[in-house]
Design a protein around this motif. Sequence first.
Motif, PDB file in Angstrom:
ATOM      1  N   PHE A 100      -8.304  15.040  -6.856  1.00  0.00           N
ATOM      2  CA  PHE A 100      -6.876  14.366  -6.790  1.00  0.00           C
ATOM      3  C   PHE A 100      -7.315  13.060  -7.093  1.00  0.00           C
ATOM      4  N   SER A 101      -6.161  12.493  -7.689  1.00  0.00           N
ATOM      5  CA  SER A 101      -6.221  10.790  -8.175  1.00  0.00           C
ATOM      6  C   SER A 101      -4.716  10.273  -8.040  1.00  0.00           C
ATOM      7  N   ILE A 102      -4.850   9.074  -7.319  1.00  0.00           N
ATOM      8  CA  ILE A 102      -3.722   8.441  -6.907  1.00  0.00           C
ATOM      9  C   ILE A 102      -3.617   7.315  -7.870  1.00  0.00           C
ATOM     10  N   SER A 103      -2.277   6.935  -8.320  1.00  0.00           N
ATOM     11  CA  SER A 103      -2.087   5.939  -9.209  1.00  0.00           C
ATOM     12  C   SER A 103      -0.824   5.083  -8.837  1.00  0.00           C
ATOM     13  N   ARG A 104      -0.507   4.016  -9.420  1.00  0.00           N
ATOM     14  CA  ARG A 104       0.809   3.436  -9.055  1.00  0.00           C
ATOM     15  C   ARG A 104       1.362   2.598 -10.459  1.00  0.00           C
ATOM     16  N   ASP A 105       2.493   2.745 -10.584  1.00  0.00           N
ATOM     17  CA  ASP A 105       2.926   1.721 -11.611  1.00  0.00           C
ATOM     18  C   ASP A 105       4.156   0.849 -10.941  1.00  0.00           C
ATOM     19  N   ASN A 106       3.613  -0.428 -10.552  1.00  0.00           N
ATOM     20  CA  ASN A 106       4.610  -1.488  -9.804  1.00  0.00           C
ATOM     21  C   ASN A 106       5.806  -1.742 -10.700  1.00  0.00           C
ATOM     22  N   SER A 159      -2.794  -3.613  -6.237  1.00  0.00           N
ATOM     23  CA  SER A 159      -3.420  -3.722  -7.443  1.00  0.00           C
ATOM     24  C   SER A 159      -3.906  -2.478  -8.099  1.00  0.00           C
ATOM     25  N   GLY A 160      -4.189  -1.417  -7.154  1.00  0.00           N
ATOM     26  CA  GLY A 160      -4.517  -0.262  -7.818  1.00  0.00           C
ATOM     27  C   GLY A 160      -6.024  -0.143  -7.883  1.00  0.00           C
ATOM     28  N   TYR A 161      -6.697  -1.363  -7.715  1.00  0.00           N
ATOM     29  CA  TYR A 161      -8.293  -1.137  -7.708  1.00  0.00           C
ATOM     30  C   TYR A 161      -8.825  -0.740  -6.275  1.00  0.00           C
ATOM     31  N   ARG A 162      -8.349  -0.658  -5.444  1.00  0.00           N
ATOM     32  CA  ARG A 162      -8.783  -0.173  -3.946  1.00  0.00           C
ATOM     33  C   ARG A 162      -8.053   1.187  -3.844  1.00  0.00           C
ATOM     34  N   ASN A 163      -8.873   2.396  -3.639  1.00  0.00           N
ATOM     35  CA  ASN A 163      -8.010   3.359  -2.835  1.00  0.00           C
ATOM     36  C   ASN A 163      -9.108   4.235  -2.187  1.00  0.00           C
ATOM     37  N   ALA A 164      -8.466   5.390  -1.518  1.00  0.00           N
ATOM     38  CA  ALA A 164      -9.211   6.086  -0.764  1.00  0.00           C
ATOM     39  C   ALA A 164      -8.778   7.625  -0.615  1.00  0.00           C
ATOM     40  N   TYR A 165      -9.802   8.606  -0.448  1.00  0.00           N
ATOM     41  CA  TYR A 165      -9.390   9.628  -0.576  1.00  0.00           C
ATOM     42  C   TYR A 165     -10.004  10.741   0.736  1.00  0.00           C
ATOM     43  N   TYR A 191      -6.109  -3.965   4.107  1.00  0.00           N
ATOM     44  CA  TYR A 191      -7.041  -2.845   3.503  1.00  0.00           C
ATOM     45  C   TYR A 191      -6.298  -1.735   3.200  1.00  0.00           C
ATOM     46  N   VAL A 192      -7.023  -0.560   2.646  1.00  0.00           N
ATOM     47  CA  VAL A 192      -6.273   0.687   2.380  1.00  0.00           C
ATOM     48  C   VAL A 192      -6.168   1.569   3.709  1.00  0.00           C
ATOM     49  N   TYR A 193      -4.893   1.901   3.931  1.00  0.00           N
ATOM     50  CA  TYR A 193      -4.702   2.450   5.166  1.00  0.00           C
ATOM     51  C   TYR A 193      -4.863   4.096   5.016  1.00  0.00           C
ATOM     52  N   THR A 194      -5.416   4.593   5.953  1.00  0.00           N
ATOM     53  CA  THR A 194      -5.557   6.018   5.824  1.00  0.00           C
ATOM     54  C   THR A 194      -4.983   6.740   6.900  1.00  0.00           C
ATOM     55  N   SER A 195      -4.186   6.259   7.845  1.00  0.00           N
ATOM     56  CA  SER A 195      -3.534   6.752   9.136  1.00  0.00           C
ATOM     57  C   SER A 195      -1.892   6.788   8.994  1.00  0.00           C
ATOM     58  N   VAL A 196      -1.909   8.064   9.888  1.00  0.00           N
ATOM     59  CA  VAL A 196      -0.180   7.993   9.562  1.00  0.00           C
ATOM     60  C   VAL A 196       0.438   6.779  10.321  1.00  0.00           C
ATOM     61  N   GLY A 197       0.190   6.461  11.485  1.00  0.00           N
ATOM     62  CA  GLY A 197       0.661   5.314  12.224  1.00  0.00           C
ATOM     63  C   GLY A 197       0.527   4.167  11.433  1.00  0.00           C
ATOM     64  N   ASN A 254       0.948  -1.302  -0.015  1.00  0.00           N
ATOM     65  CA  ASN A 254       0.120   0.113   0.036  1.00  0.00           C
ATOM     66  C   ASN A 254       0.770   1.306   0.072  1.00  0.00           C
ATOM     67  N   TYR A 255       0.458   2.203  -0.792  1.00  0.00           N
ATOM     68  CA  TYR A 255       1.160   3.516  -0.757  1.00  0.00           C
ATOM     69  C   TYR A 255       0.154   4.507  -0.176  1.00  0.00           C
ATOM     70  N   GLY A 256       0.461   5.545   0.531  1.00  0.00           N
ATOM     71  CA  GLY A 256      -0.362   6.574   0.867  1.00  0.00           C
ATOM     72  C   GLY A 256       0.378   8.161   0.556  1.00  0.00           C
ATOM     73  N   TRP A 257      -0.620   9.094   0.231  1.00  0.00           N
ATOM     74  CA  TRP A 257      -0.138  10.512   0.404  1.00  0.00           C
ATOM     75  C   TRP A 257      -0.830  11.008   1.566  1.00  0.00           C
ATOM     76  N   PHE A 258       0.018  11.950   2.354  1.00  0.00           N
ATOM     77  CA  PHE A 258      -0.351  12.774   3.152  1.00  0.00           C
ATOM     78  C   PHE A 258       0.381  14.157   3.264  1.00  0.00           C
TER      79      PHE A 258
END
Length: 122
Positions: free
Chosen positions: A65-71, A51-57, A101-107, A30-34
């Motif tokens: 904004f749109s998040i994407s990835r290139d593995n 997979s890139g199929y699950r994301n959160a904003y 799951y898709v993580y949304t917390s700093v910790g 998982n990647y996140g932007w903060f």
Amino acid sequence: VQLQASGGGLVQAGDSLRLSCAASGRTFSNYGWFRQAPGKEREFVAAISWSGYRNAYADSVKGRFSISRDNAKNTVYLQMFSLEPEDTAVYYCAGTYNSAYVYTSVGEYDYWGQGTQVTVSS
């Protein structure tokens, strides 16, 4: 493992900008932007699964904004449209090998990039 963020800059309100974050080593699940504005706590912006199929904003950036990835390139992107002065902050990318799951917390992230400054003028 290192994360290197780039792409920040000074733009005007309404402009677009794309941030990139290149990772070394094993691909993160998982990647996140903060982001962190002066005098404020670091806050969640967007996250994406392997997979890139699950994301959160964050609500404040949904639809802009749109998040994407290139593995293959071990890189995550944050495309930002319709930037507002309130988007001004240092933007950080983060990675984790956890994948429940898709993580949304700093910790919940173990690895962090150095940050890239985004400044939006009105």
